[in-house]
Design a protein around this motif. Structure first.
Motif, PDB file in Angstrom:
ATOM      1  N   THR A  40       0.849  -1.190   0.000  1.00 56.81           N
ATOM      2  CA  THR A  40       0.000   0.000   0.000  1.00 56.81           C
ATOM      3  C   THR A  40       0.884   1.239   0.000  1.00 56.81           C
ATOM      4  O   THR A  40       2.021   1.204   0.481  1.00 56.81           O
ATOM      5  CB  THR A  40      -0.948   0.066   1.218  1.00 56.81           C
ATOM      6  OG1 THR A  40      -0.231   0.544   2.358  1.00 56.81           O
ATOM      7  CG2 THR A  40      -1.569  -1.278   1.513  1.00 56.81           C
ATOM      8  N   GLY A  41       0.346   2.322  -0.546  1.00 52.94           N
ATOM      9  CA  GLY A  41       1.120   3.555  -0.586  1.00 52.94           C
ATOM     10  C   GLY A  41       0.232   4.762  -0.795  1.00 52.94           C
ATOM     11  O   GLY A  41      -0.775   4.695  -1.500  1.00 52.94           O
ATOM     12  N   SER A  42       0.611   5.859  -0.155  1.00 52.95           N
ATOM     13  CA  SER A  42      -0.151   7.106  -0.305  1.00 52.95           C
ATOM     14  C   SER A  42       0.664   8.143  -1.073  1.00 52.95           C
ATOM     15  O   SER A  42       0.306   9.316  -1.102  1.00 52.95           O
ATOM     16  CB  SER A  42      -0.529   7.668   1.068  1.00 52.95           C
ATOM     17  OG  SER A  42       0.618   7.838   1.872  1.00 52.95           O
ATOM     18  N   ASN A  43       1.736   7.691  -1.696  1.00 49.57           N
ATOM     19  CA  ASN A  43       2.562   8.593  -2.493  1.00 49.57           C
ATOM     20  C   ASN A  43       2.784   7.947  -3.847  1.00 49.57           C
ATOM     21  O   ASN A  43       3.663   7.108  -4.009  1.00 49.57           O
ATOM     22  CB  ASN A  43       3.887   8.859  -1.778  1.00 49.57           C
ATOM     23  CG  ASN A  43       4.690   9.940  -2.458  1.00 49.57           C
ATOM     24  OD1 ASN A  43       4.846   9.905  -3.670  1.00 49.57           O
ATOM     25  ND2 ASN A  43       5.179  10.884  -1.692  1.00 49.57           N
ATOM     26  N   ASN A  44       1.977   8.317  -4.805  1.00 53.23           N
ATOM     27  CA  ASN A  44       1.965   7.632  -6.090  1.00 53.23           C
ATOM     28  C   ASN A  44       3.279   7.787  -6.837  1.00 53.23           C
ATOM     29  O   ASN A  44       3.752   6.854  -7.486  1.00 53.23           O
ATOM     30  CB  ASN A  44       0.815   8.167  -6.949  1.00 53.23           C
ATOM     31  CG  ASN A  44       0.498   7.249  -8.110  1.00 53.23           C
ATOM     32  OD1 ASN A  44       0.798   6.059  -8.067  1.00 53.23           O
ATOM     33  ND2 ASN A  44      -0.094   7.787  -9.152  1.00 53.23           N
ATOM     34  N   PHE A  45       3.909   8.946  -6.759  1.00 51.58           N
ATOM     35  CA  PHE A  45       5.139   9.189  -7.508  1.00 51.58           C
ATOM     36  C   PHE A  45       6.253   8.256  -7.042  1.00 51.58           C
ATOM     37  O   PHE A  45       6.893   7.579  -7.838  1.00 51.58           O
ATOM     38  CB  PHE A  45       5.584  10.648  -7.352  1.00 51.58           C
ATOM     39  CG  PHE A  45       6.926  10.925  -7.975  1.00 51.58           C
ATOM     40  CD1 PHE A  45       7.064  11.039  -9.345  1.00 51.58           C
ATOM     41  CD2 PHE A  45       8.062  11.054  -7.187  1.00 51.58           C
ATOM     42  CE1 PHE A  45       8.304  11.274  -9.921  1.00 51.58           C
ATOM     43  CE2 PHE A  45       9.304  11.292  -7.746  1.00 51.58           C
ATOM     44  CZ  PHE A  45       9.418  11.402  -9.123  1.00 51.58           C
ATOM     45  N   LEU A  46       6.493   8.207  -5.724  1.00 50.46           N
ATOM     46  CA  LEU A  46       7.578   7.389  -5.199  1.00 50.46           C
ATOM     47  C   LEU A  46       7.300   5.906  -5.396  1.00 50.46           C
ATOM     48  O   LEU A  46       8.208   5.128  -5.712  1.00 50.46           O
ATOM     49  CB  LEU A  46       7.797   7.691  -3.710  1.00 50.46           C
ATOM     50  CG  LEU A  46       8.275   9.106  -3.371  1.00 50.46           C
ATOM     51  CD1 LEU A  46       8.393   9.267  -1.858  1.00 50.46           C
ATOM     52  CD2 LEU A  46       9.608   9.416  -4.040  1.00 50.46           C
ATOM     53  N   LEU A  47       6.051   5.499  -5.221  1.00 51.61           N
ATOM     54  CA  LEU A  47       5.705   4.089  -5.366  1.00 51.61           C
ATOM     55  C   LEU A  47       5.805   3.659  -6.827  1.00 51.61           C
ATOM     56  O   LEU A  47       6.388   2.623  -7.139  1.00 51.61           O
ATOM     57  CB  LEU A  47       4.299   3.842  -4.822  1.00 51.61           C
ATOM     58  CG  LEU A  47       3.850   2.378  -4.725  1.00 51.61           C
ATOM     59  CD1 LEU A  47       4.816   1.578  -3.864  1.00 51.61           C
ATOM     60  CD2 LEU A  47       2.451   2.293  -4.145  1.00 51.61           C
ATOM     61  N   GLN A  48       5.258   4.449  -7.728  1.00 48.32           N
ATOM     62  CA  GLN A  48       5.323   4.122  -9.155  1.00 48.32           C
ATOM     63  C   GLN A  48       6.762   4.054  -9.634  1.00 48.32           C
ATOM     64  O   GLN A  48       7.136   3.186 -10.422  1.00 48.32           O
ATOM     65  CB  GLN A  48       4.559   5.180  -9.971  1.00 48.32           C
ATOM     66  CG  GLN A  48       3.066   5.124  -9.823  1.00 48.32           C
ATOM     67  CD  GLN A  48       2.429   4.140 -10.796  1.00 48.32           C
ATOM     68  OE1 GLN A  48       3.077   3.221 -11.266  1.00 48.32           O
ATOM     69  NE2 GLN A  48       1.157   4.320 -11.082  1.00 48.32           N
ATOM     70  N   GLN A  49       7.570   4.985  -9.164  1.00 50.66           N
ATOM     71  CA  GLN A  49       8.982   5.030  -9.549  1.00 50.66           C
ATOM     72  C   GLN A  49       9.681   3.728  -9.156  1.00 50.66           C
ATOM     73  O   GLN A  49      10.405   3.127  -9.948  1.00 50.66           O
ATOM     74  CB  GLN A  49       9.646   6.231  -8.862  1.00 50.66           C
ATOM     75  CG  GLN A  49      10.999   6.618  -9.413  1.00 50.66           C
ATOM     76  CD  GLN A  49      11.515   7.861  -8.703  1.00 50.66           C
ATOM     77  OE1 GLN A  49      11.434   7.987  -7.492  1.00 50.66           O
ATOM     78  NE2 GLN A  49      12.042   8.796  -9.469  1.00 50.66           N
ATOM     79  N   SER A  50       9.438   3.267  -7.930  1.00 45.73           N
ATOM     80  CA  SER A  50      10.076   2.050  -7.439  1.00 45.73           C
ATOM     81  C   SER A  50       9.554   0.813  -8.165  1.00 45.73           C
ATOM     82  O   SER A  50      10.329  -0.080  -8.538  1.00 45.73           O
ATOM     83  CB  SER A  50       9.836   1.902  -5.933  1.00 45.73           C
ATOM     84  OG  SER A  50      10.384   2.984  -5.224  1.00 45.73           O
ATOM     85  N   ILE A  51       8.243   0.744  -8.398  1.00 44.53           N
ATOM     86  CA  ILE A  51       7.658  -0.424  -9.055  1.00 44.53           C
ATOM     87  C   ILE A  51       8.089  -0.495 -10.508  1.00 44.53           C
ATOM     88  O   ILE A  51       8.427  -1.566 -11.022  1.00 44.53           O
ATOM     89  CB  ILE A  51       6.121  -0.390  -8.927  1.00 44.53           C
ATOM     90  CG1 ILE A  51       5.712  -0.686  -7.478  1.00 44.53           C
ATOM     91  CG2 ILE A  51       5.471  -1.391  -9.873  1.00 44.53           C
ATOM     92  CD1 ILE A  51       4.226  -0.587  -7.215  1.00 44.53           C
ATOM     93  N   THR A  52       8.114   0.634 -11.191  1.00 43.14           N
ATOM     94  CA  THR A  52       8.506   0.653 -12.598  1.00 43.14           C
ATOM     95  C   THR A  52       9.930   0.151 -12.778  1.00 43.14           C
ATOM     96  O   THR A  52      10.246  -0.566 -13.730  1.00 43.14           O
ATOM     97  CB  THR A  52       8.368   2.084 -13.167  1.00 43.14           C
ATOM     98  OG1 THR A  52       7.010   2.499 -13.028  1.00 43.14           O
ATOM     99  CG2 THR A  52       8.743   2.126 -14.631  1.00 43.14           C
ATOM    100  N   GLN A  53      10.803   0.511 -11.855  1.00 39.10           N
ATOM    101  CA  GLN A  53      12.209   0.116 -11.964  1.00 39.10           C
ATOM    102  C   GLN A  53      12.418  -1.365 -11.680  1.00 39.10           C
ATOM    103  O   GLN A  53      13.301  -1.990 -12.262  1.00 39.10           O
ATOM    104  CB  GLN A  53      13.061   0.953 -10.996  1.00 39.10           C
ATOM    105  CG  GLN A  53      13.196   2.405 -11.407  1.00 39.10           C
ATOM    106  CD  GLN A  53      13.877   3.249 -10.338  1.00 39.10           C
ATOM    107  OE1 GLN A  53      14.262   2.745  -9.289  1.00 39.10           O
ATOM    108  NE2 GLN A  53      14.023   4.536 -10.610  1.00 39.10           N
ATOM    109  N   SER A  54      11.633  -1.965 -10.781  1.00 38.25           N
ATOM    110  CA  SER A  54      11.931  -3.318 -10.325  1.00 38.25           C
ATOM    111  C   SER A  54      10.820  -4.344 -10.536  1.00 38.25           C
ATOM    112  O   SER A  54      11.111  -5.524 -10.721  1.00 38.25           O
ATOM    113  CB  SER A  54      12.280  -3.294  -8.822  1.00 38.25           C
ATOM    114  OG  SER A  54      13.369  -2.443  -8.566  1.00 38.25           O
TER     115      SER A  54
END
Length: 385
Positions: A101-115
């Motif tokens: 779960t995450g309430s910060n879409n930018f940081l979460l998307q950035q991490s998921i996209t990379q890995s």
């Protein structure tokens, strides 16, 4: 406990993906929902400093604790986990191993996209929809606009204005600092309040910059901060040019109308009964309700507005690929012929028929040429019409 419509989509994703990311604003009910659907999974809150330090400093040992997966709450706080999480997911074909779960879409998307690209199913969870709280929500429009839809306000008898003010203060102090090194938070709060004063208006970043006292690049950056943390969103103009003179600026809306009211300085619901922003806030509420209906079912946003250079406008265009559904939004409780001007212009321009008017009254009508007049209280049924 109030049932969430998105529960069915979360279960659907759990049967397809090795990990699921449930994202949305703080206090939208993400943790409650994932704990309900996955009661046997260990729960870890990565806002906890000890847990966060362990996960950041030794991500492999941290994940080794959870051989059968876990719920990782506010996982954007520990980006170090994601590359190790990729290896764990790839070694096991089991679905729904980790629930993020995450309430910060930018940081979460950035991490998921990379890995984790291709391994994660997404669910966007916004605060309650009108249909989820139809038996608990205020029946008067001004009271609904004041309260908004954050779950805690329907769970406990909080003082609404104080709760929303605290939400704003906590958001600025905690989430804004995570996303950007904003030095002057007082100026940022002024910017946030100016955004509330632009609900339903075309987003002119240059004017906003002048009123805030910063440059337009800073405004774009700050808008990105508000979008990434699910405070505001931009409604895009529809791309189809029927007369080549359409407006190309987006409009600005808040994900929760109660938060917008609080930022406007509203102290009690009665102040909204004849407030000049009542119409804009009502429009905001209806548009977000339509958006929730899409996101709760795992569908993409297909909402736009249409406006030409002469000021002719349709509040919402639902683009279903093979059809365009125009919707006008009116906060008034009495149906007048002015409610149909925009739809008449649109239908004459496009050669189409039909459309909908969503208004603040209680009577449903089916007019000539297929136009429906729908009470706001029947919004839950709009996708079934």
């Amino acid at each position: 406990m109030i049932s969430r419509i998105a529960e069915a989509e979360l279960i659907n994703l759990s049967q397809q993906y090795k990990a699921i990311a449930v994202i949305g604003p703080r206090e939208s009910g993400k943790t409650t929902l994932v704990k309900l659907v996955f009661p046997d999974k260990p729960y870890v809150n990565l806002e906890n400093p000890d847990m966060r330090n362990f996960a950041s400093e030794d991500p492999k040992a941290f994940l080794d604790q959870f051989s059968k997966g876990a719920i990782l709450d506010e996982v954007q706080r520990t980006p170090e986990l994601f590359s190790y999480l990729q290896q764990v997911l790839d070694e096991n074909d089991q679905t729904a191993q980790f629930i993020l779960t995450g309430s910060n879409n930018f940081l979460l998307q950035q991490s998921i996209t990379q890995s984790l690209a291709g391994r994660v199913g997404y669910l966007n969870l916004l605060p309650f929809s009108l249909s989820e709280v139809e038996n608990l929500a205020p029946t008067k429009i001004h009271e609904l606009l004041f309260k908004g839809f954050y779950p805690p306000l329907y769970d406990k008898p909080f003082e609404i204005q104080k709760w929303l003010s605290n939400y704003i203060s906590t958001y600025i102090e905690r989430d804004v600092r995570q996303l950007r090194s904003i030095e002057n938070l007082v100026v940022f709060e002024k910017f946030l309040k100016l955004c509330a004063g632009r609900v339903g208006q075309l987003l002119n970043k240059n004017t906003l910059a002048m009123e805030t006292g910063v440059d337009s690049k800073t405004i774009e950056s700050w808008i990105g901060v508000l979008e990434a943390s699910f405070i505001i969103f931009r409604l895009q103009p529809h791309h189809k040019n029927f007369n080549k003179r359409v407006v190309k600026m987006p409009k600005l809306y808040f994900y929760d109308v109660g938060l917008a009211s609080a930022l406007l300085g509203v102290q009690k619901a009665e102040q909204l009964e004849f407030h000049p922003f009542k119409g804009s806030l009502f429009e905001n509420m209806v548009i977000v309700e339509l958006l929730k209906q899409r996101l709760n079912k795992g569908k993409l946003n297909n909402l736009y507005f249409w406006r030409n250079s002469k000021g002719n406008e349709i509040d919402i265009i639902i683009d279903n690929f093979d059809e365009l559904i125009p919707i006008e939004i009116k906060s008034g409780e009495t149906i007048t012929k002015d409610y149909f001007k925009g739809l008449d212009y649109w239908n004459n321009l496009t050669g189409l028929t039909g459309g909908r008017v969503i208004y603040g009254g209680s009577q449903y009508q089916k007019r000539s040429h297929g136009v429906e007049v729908i009470p706001f209280a029947s919004l839950a049924e709009i996708n079934n019409r």
